[in-house]
Scaffold this motif. Structure first.
Motif, PDB file in Angstrom:
ATOM      1  N   ARG A  52      21.263 -34.494 -23.437  1.00 62.72           N
ATOM      2  CA  ARG A  52      20.036 -35.287 -23.431  1.00 62.72           C
ATOM      3  C   ARG A  52      19.363 -35.130 -22.070  1.00 62.72           C
ATOM      4  O   ARG A  52      20.034 -35.130 -21.041  1.00 62.72           O
ATOM      5  N   LYS A  53      18.036 -34.979 -22.066  1.00 65.15           N
ATOM      6  CA  LYS A  53      17.316 -34.882 -20.791  1.00 65.15           C
ATOM      7  C   LYS A  53      17.638 -36.097 -19.939  1.00 65.15           C
ATOM      8  O   LYS A  53      17.652 -37.221 -20.425  1.00 65.15           O
ATOM      9  N   GLY A  54      17.903 -35.857 -18.660  1.00 72.34           N
ATOM     10  CA  GLY A  54      18.256 -36.925 -17.736  1.00 72.34           C
ATOM     11  C   GLY A  54      19.744 -37.176 -17.638  1.00 72.34           C
ATOM     12  O   GLY A  54      20.205 -37.919 -16.783  1.00 72.34           O
ATOM     13  N   GLU A  55      20.526 -36.551 -18.495  1.00 74.48           N
ATOM     14  CA  GLU A  55      21.972 -36.766 -18.520  1.00 74.48           C
ATOM     15  C   GLU A  55      22.702 -35.966 -17.444  1.00 74.48           C
ATOM     16  O   GLU A  55      23.709 -36.408 -16.915  1.00 74.48           O
ATOM     17  N   ARG A  56      22.190 -34.810 -17.108  1.00 72.41           N
ATOM     18  CA  ARG A  56      22.876 -33.934 -16.158  1.00 72.41           C
ATOM     19  C   ARG A  56      22.476 -34.273 -14.725  1.00 72.41           C
ATOM     20  O   ARG A  56      21.307 -34.295 -14.377  1.00 72.41           O
ATOM     21  N   TYR A  57      23.456 -34.509 -13.911  1.00 73.09           N
ATOM     22  CA  TYR A  57      23.248 -34.860 -12.508  1.00 73.09           C
ATOM     23  C   TYR A  57      22.576 -33.713 -11.764  1.00 73.09           C
ATOM     24  O   TYR A  57      22.959 -32.561 -11.923  1.00 73.09           O
ATOM     25  N   GLU A  58      21.605 -34.016 -10.944  1.00 69.68           N
ATOM     26  CA  GLU A  58      20.859 -33.061 -10.125  1.00 69.68           C
ATOM     27  C   GLU A  58      19.958 -32.128 -10.924  1.00 69.68           C
ATOM     28  O   GLU A  58      19.262 -31.307 -10.346  1.00 69.68           O
ATOM     29  N   GLN A  59      19.993 -32.183 -12.255  1.00 70.12           N
ATOM     30  CA  GLN A  59      19.082 -31.387 -13.082  1.00 70.12           C
ATOM     31  C   GLN A  59      18.592 -32.262 -14.236  1.00 70.12           C
ATOM     32  O   GLN A  59      18.977 -32.063 -15.395  1.00 70.12           O
ATOM     33  N   PRO A  60      17.729 -33.227 -13.950  1.00 71.56           N
ATOM     34  CA  PRO A  60      17.319 -34.182 -14.985  1.00 71.56           C
ATOM     35  C   PRO A  60      16.478 -33.572 -16.102  1.00 71.56           C
ATOM     36  O   PRO A  60      16.366 -34.171 -17.171  1.00 71.56           O
ATOM     37  N   ASP A  61      15.928 -32.380 -15.911  1.00 72.62           N
ATOM     38  CA  ASP A  61      15.133 -31.750 -16.964  1.00 72.62           C
ATOM     39  C   ASP A  61      15.968 -30.858 -17.880  1.00 72.62           C
ATOM     40  O   ASP A  61      15.446 -30.312 -18.851  1.00 72.62           O
ATOM     41  N   PHE A  62      17.257 -30.688 -17.574  1.00 73.37           N
ATOM     42  CA  PHE A  62      18.123 -29.867 -18.418  1.00 73.37           C
ATOM     43  C   PHE A  62      18.407 -30.615 -19.715  1.00 73.37           C
ATOM     44  O   PHE A  62      18.726 -31.798 -19.717  1.00 73.37           O
ATOM     45  N   GLY A  63      18.297 -29.939 -20.839  1.00 69.63           N
ATOM     46  CA  GLY A  63      18.593 -30.542 -22.128  1.00 69.63           C
ATOM     47  C   GLY A  63      17.361 -30.647 -23.007  1.00 69.63           C
ATOM     48  O   GLY A  63      16.320 -30.049 -22.726  1.00 69.63           O
ATOM     49  N   THR A  64      17.501 -31.418 -24.076  1.00 67.70           N
ATOM     50  CA  THR A  64      16.411 -31.607 -25.034  1.00 67.70           C
ATOM     51  C   THR A  64      16.235 -33.095 -25.326  1.00 67.70           C
ATOM     52  O   THR A  64      17.063 -33.921 -24.926  1.00 67.70           O
ATOM     53  N   ASP A  65      15.179 -33.403 -26.045  1.00 64.97           N
ATOM     54  CA  ASP A  65      14.941 -34.768 -26.520  1.00 64.97           C
ATOM     55  C   ASP A  65      15.376 -34.913 -27.973  1.00 64.97           C
ATOM     56  O   ASP A  65      14.892 -35.776 -28.687  1.00 64.97           O
ATOM     57  N   LEU A  66      16.286 -34.055 -28.407  1.00 64.00           N
ATOM     58  CA  LEU A  66      16.733 -34.042 -29.793  1.00 64.00           C
ATOM     59  C   LEU A  66      17.359 -35.372 -30.207  1.00 64.00           C
ATOM     60  O   LEU A  66      17.071 -35.891 -31.283  1.00 64.00           O
TER      61      LEU A  66
END
Length: 147
Positions: A52-66
């Motif tokens: 989920r976007k915002g889940e990964r530390y230091e990379q808040p744009d990594f992921g999807t809004d699925l």
């Protein structure tokens, strides 16, 4: 002192050299390994889609809004939202993966999918050219399965 530069093609030819970690992390020992670019690409896309976007530390744009899409009203706009979220993330984070087909099936298309979304993604890894397909089933409990 000289160094030998090892290309990806040399690594893929040697079956004893792992190039990554396989998802899910349920193998014997610590992690299962991937030995081909195709296997690693499949693992990378699964990891991207399940984050989920915002889940990964230091990379808040990594992921999807699925996962956020699961709690939105089941309208025709939900397909556009899901397609945009997936294609934007894959194009940015995994540019070596080309999506050839993205099919989103909701209850509107298949009445048996009550409170469920089925997403099929066909893609190719640019350098190798082999096509793979993954299917995601999601419902109110989150992503139920990814195959």
């Amino acid at each position: 002192m000289g160094y030998k530069v090892v290309t990806i093609n040399e690594i893929n030819r040697n079956p004893n050299i792992a190039i990554g970690v396989k998802f899910p992390f349920d193998g014997p020992g610590v992690f299962r390994k991937t030995f081909t670019t195709d296997d690693q690409a499949l693992t990378n896309i699964k990891s991207l889609l399940l984050t989920r976007k915002g889940e990964r530390y230091e990379q808040p744009d990594f992921g999807t809004d699925l996962l956020n899409a699961l709690f939105e009203p089941n309208t025709p706009g939900i397909k556009i939202f899901i397609e945009d979220s997936i294609t934007t993330a894959v194009n940015y984070w995994l540019p070596y993966i080309q999506i050839s087909n993205l099919e989103i099936v909701t209850q509107e298309d298949d009445p048996t999918l009550i409170h469920e979304i089925k997403i099929s993604i066909s893609f190719t890894v640019t350098k190798t050219g082999s096509e793979q397909t993954i299917t995601i089933f999601a419902n109110e409990n989150g992503i139920v399965s990814i195959e």
